[in-house]
Scaffold this active site. Structure first.
Site, short mmCIF file in Angstrom:
data_model
loop_
_atom_site.label_atom_id
_atom_site.label_comp_id
_atom_site.label_asym_id
_atom_site.label_seq_id
_atom_site.Cartn_x
_atom_site.Cartn_y
_atom_site.Cartn_z
CB SER A 170 35.83 33.96 -21.92
OG SER A 170 36.81 34.63 -22.69
NE ARG B 11 41.07 39.26 -8.28
CZ ARG B 11 42.16 38.56 -8.15
NH1 ARG B 11 42.99 38.82 -7.16
NH2 ARG B 11 42.49 37.63 -9.02
CE1 TYR C 280 39.47 32.33 -18.59
CE2 TYR C 280 39.34 33.09 -20.86
CZ TYR C 280 39.03 33.25 -19.52
OH TYR C 280 38.27 34.32 -19.12
N GLY D 15 33.30 34.14 -6.92
CA GLY D 15 34.44 34.97 -7.33
C GLY D 15 34.11 36.45 -7.20
CB SER D 16 31.46 38.17 -5.58
OG SER D 16 31.25 37.29 -4.51
CG ASN E 207 32.45 36.25 -11.85
OD1 ASN E 207 32.61 36.81 -12.92
ND2 ASN E 207 33.27 36.44 -10.81
CB ILE F 276 36.10 42.97 -18.87
CG1 ILE F 276 35.05 42.34 -19.80
CG2 ILE F 276 35.45 43.82 -17.76
CD1 ILE F 276 34.13 43.31 -20.53
CE LYS G 114 35.94 31.58 -18.41
NZ LYS G 114 35.05 31.84 -17.26
#
Ligand code: NDP
Length: 239
Positions: free
Chosen positions: A135, A12, A147, A9-10, A83, A180, A151
């Site tokens: 998270s 962005r 989610y 997931g890099s 990620n 974030i 997580k």
């Protein structure tokens, strides 16, 4: 040993900052993303640091991961940053099976799909660094049954791998971001954003670089006595 790190997931957001930070620290980076644009992102990183390549892969699919990573020399893999993640926030009574399934597959199954490709070679190398992005929502959050479940699963996965793989010189830790600023949270209505910031003792939204800093610490060769931890990057936020 060549120190190559897989960052999923890099293309962005947080993943991109992690890739950039680790590239600046002279690790080789394999950027992995669903979006084909990752190939160009890696070229850009490569022109700056000379040590990045891109692989297009849907990490929610085991088969896609097997295929995508079949062409790389697994013995060169020093670490993995799991990620990639999505959210599909909605109150549980309105949640569809598709919203549940997509989040569990992307945020939790991906941990298995990616990590399993490299555990044998890490065991042979007697070295590995695995960092999983969880998270603050792992503890439960309204509108995030899918989610939060994924997580929280990431944390069970992390602690189990830490126990199973420690004897091979492999550490496994979770970084737990709070709130974030990324394209994921930019979609949030202004009022909800302000409410979140009120709950943060340090009174600012976190940055992707704050998270990359924590990952960089856990990746270091001399972080070898730190395993199975949750490293919170949330300005003291408790949901
Ligand atoms: P973004 O949505 O900004 O970026 C996520 C990246 O993951 C995108 O590049 C996306 O690709 C990629 N991705 C999504 N699904 C897949 C898939 N199936 N296969 C491969 N790549 C995929 O998210 P963030 O940077 O905000 O989040 C990164 C991680 O941090 C996530 O795990 C998230 O849950 C976690 N996190 C984020 C927080 C925040 O406040 N932002 C807080 C706590 C945790 P594409 O461009 O194609 O969509």
């Amino acid at each position: 040993m060549t120190k190559k790190i897989i960052v999923t997931g890099s293309n962005r957001g947080i993943g991109h900052s992690i890739a950039e930070r680790l590239a600046s620290e002279k690790y080789g980076i394999i950027m992995v993303d669903y979006d084909n644009k990752v190939i160009n992102s890696a070229k850009t990183l490569n022109s700056e640091y000379g040590n990045a390549e891109g692989i297009q892969c849907d990490v929610s699919s085991y088969e896609a991961c097997e295929n995508a990573f079949s062409g790389i020399d697994k013995r060169e893999i020093y670490g993995i940053v799991n990620n990639a993640g999505i959210n599909r926030d909605v109150l549980f009574r309105n949640m569809t099976y598709e919203q549940w399934d997509a989040v569990i597959k992307t945020d939790l199954y991906s941990m298995f799909n990616v990590t399993r490709q490299f555990t044998d070679s890490m065991i042979e190398n007697k070295f590995g660094r695995i960092v999983n992005i969880s998270s603050a929502s792992w503890n439960g959050n309204v509108g995030q049954a899918n989610y939060s479940s994924a997580k929280a699963g990431v944390i069970g996965f992390t602690k189990t791998l830490a126990r199973e793989l420690g004897k091979y010189g492999i550490t496994c830790n979770a970084v737990v971001p709070g709130f974030i600023k990324t394209p994921m949270t930019d979609q949030m209505p202004e009022k909800i954003r302000e409410k979140f910031i009120e709950k943060i003792p340090i009174k600012r939204i976190g940055t992707a670089e704050d998270v990359a800093n924590a990952v960089s610490f856990l990746m270091k060769p001399d972080s070898d006595y730190i395993s199975g931890i949750l490293l919170e990057v949330g300005g003291g936020m408790i949901l």
